[in-house]
Design an enzyme around this catalytic site. Structure first.
Site, PDB file in Angstrom:
ATOM      1  N   ARG A   1       0.710  -1.193   0.057  1.00 30.77           N
ATOM      2  CA  ARG A   1       0.076   0.083  -0.125  1.00 30.77           C
ATOM      3  C   ARG A   1       0.820   1.218  -0.098  1.00 30.77           C
ATOM      4  NH1 ARG A   1      -3.163  -2.663  -1.749  1.00 30.77           N
ATOM      5  NH2 ARG A   1      -5.278  -3.093  -1.116  1.00 30.77           N
TER       6      ARG A   1
ATOM      7  N   ASP B   1       5.124  -0.433  -7.001  1.00 29.60           N
ATOM      8  CA  ASP B   1       4.002  -0.653  -7.777  1.00 29.60           C
ATOM      9  C   ASP B   1       2.665   0.238  -7.080  1.00 29.60           C
ATOM     10  OD1 ASP B   1       2.444  -2.071  -9.758  1.00 29.60           O
ATOM     11  OD2 ASP B   1       1.504  -3.095  -8.135  1.00 29.60           O
TER      12      ASP B   1
END
Length: 339
Positions: free
Chosen positions: A237, A261
């Site tokens: 996250r 990512d």
């Protein structure tokens, strides 16, 4: 059960329509709009909605849905930080998620980012396409016999630990709830606290849950404890990392290679084609400007196997709801009468 599927992509439609015939009690309509307070009204006449990690399932959205008698929110992802859970409980709405679909997909992507950033594969690829075969500035380091630090050793962290052992790495785990079985099986060599992991690891990968305690877990202080030139990857996250602290760590040389990512400021960009836009948010532009940073757009989960499992689990959650069956405990975020 009739539910509205928000922000439909071609791959979503393909994976869900493939499994829907096996669940005749569930009907699904697909739209391109994402779920937010303005689009919640499109769910009129539906029993539930289906949303993804980048939706806005805020209090305003939930109140609008509840006003339309929508009772079920199907999150087709593992994370539910986009959902205002207290408000959902207050409104008596049921929220379910997909707790696990393909841990291996995310773990493999994490290692791919680490290898790409460390060995400058992204730069080498671009150079060769321009007929530049120089190796200047492309030197990396072996992972063989180096130390990997995995923060969060649930399904995904454990899958990455398996991969790291394949590189003959020494694997450190840091977790509030250590998994002794991983140690017994030789997958995690030892559990240590965060500080020791920062100090010893050559490669650090985040796989922790995001909550008030883990918010900005990676900050100026934690980065200062890390080895010079550490390889750092985040596929968990974005808000686990203070992005400005990360940028300072890159500029100082403390972080030798970074694979992202996810990042905290990603919501305006995720799954959108912005090739013709001038990005207004300087954080994104700054991250993209560093030659030792590799970024992808929240795609670590994105494999055929994962999409199939997401579709199957999401539709099963909807069917359980229609039949008033007991939920798999890990699938439920909130439901009437459930604390």
């Amino acid at each position: 059960m009739k539910f509205l599927f928000y922000e439909t992509k071609s791959y979503d439609r393909d994976s869900f329509t493939k499994v829907l015939p096996d669940y005749p009690d569930v009907q699904c309509d697909f739209i391109r709009a994402n779920l937010d307070p303005m689009t919640a009204g499109l769910a009129k006449g539906y029993d539930g909605v289906c949303a993804f990690v980048n939706a806005d399932v805020s209090a305003l959205t939930l109140e609008a849905l509840a006003g339309l008698n929508v009772k079920l929110v199907l999150m087709r992802c593992a994370g539910f930080d986009a959902v205002n859970v207290p408000m959902a409980k207050k409104l008596g709405m049921t929220v379910v998620r997909v707790p696990a679909y393909s841990p291996q997909a995310i773990a493999e992507h994490a290692m791919g980012l680490a290898l790409c950033a460390n060995r400058h594969i992204h730069k080498g690829y671009i150079r060769v396409r321009e007929n530049n075969f120089s190796l200047e500035g492309l030197v990396g380091e072996n992972f063989y016999h180096k130390t990997a630090g995995i923060i969060g050793t649930g399904r995904i962290g454990a899958a990455l630990a398996h991969i790291c052992k394949g590189f003959s790495m020494h694997v450190l785990g840091a977790d509030l709830y250590p998994n002794q079985k991983l140690v017994d099986e030789g997958i995690v060599d030892e559990y240590v606290d965060y500080d020791e992991l920062y100090q010893r690891a050559d490669f650090i990968s985040l796989h922790a849950f995001l909550n008030k305690d883990s918010y900005h877990l990676i900050n100026d202080n934690s980065i200062a404890e890390m080895k010079d030139g550490v390889v750092f990857v985040n596929t968990a996250r974005g808000a686990l990392v203070d992005t400005n602290a990360l940028i300072r760590g890159i500029r100082s040389g403390k972080l030798g290679a970074v694979g992202l990512d996810v990042y905290e400021e990603e919501n305006a960009n995720v799954y959108k084609d912005r090739e013709s836009d001038i990005l207004r948010h300087s954080v994104t532009a700054r991250l993209c400007s560093f030659p030792n940073v590799v970024m992808t757009s929240h795609q670590a989960f994105f494999t055929k196997e994962a999409l199939e499992q997401i579709a199957k689990c999401t539709i099963e959650n909807a069917e359980h709801y229609t039949k008033h069956e007991d939920y798999i405990p890990k699938s439920v975020v909130t439901a009437p009468g459930v604390d």
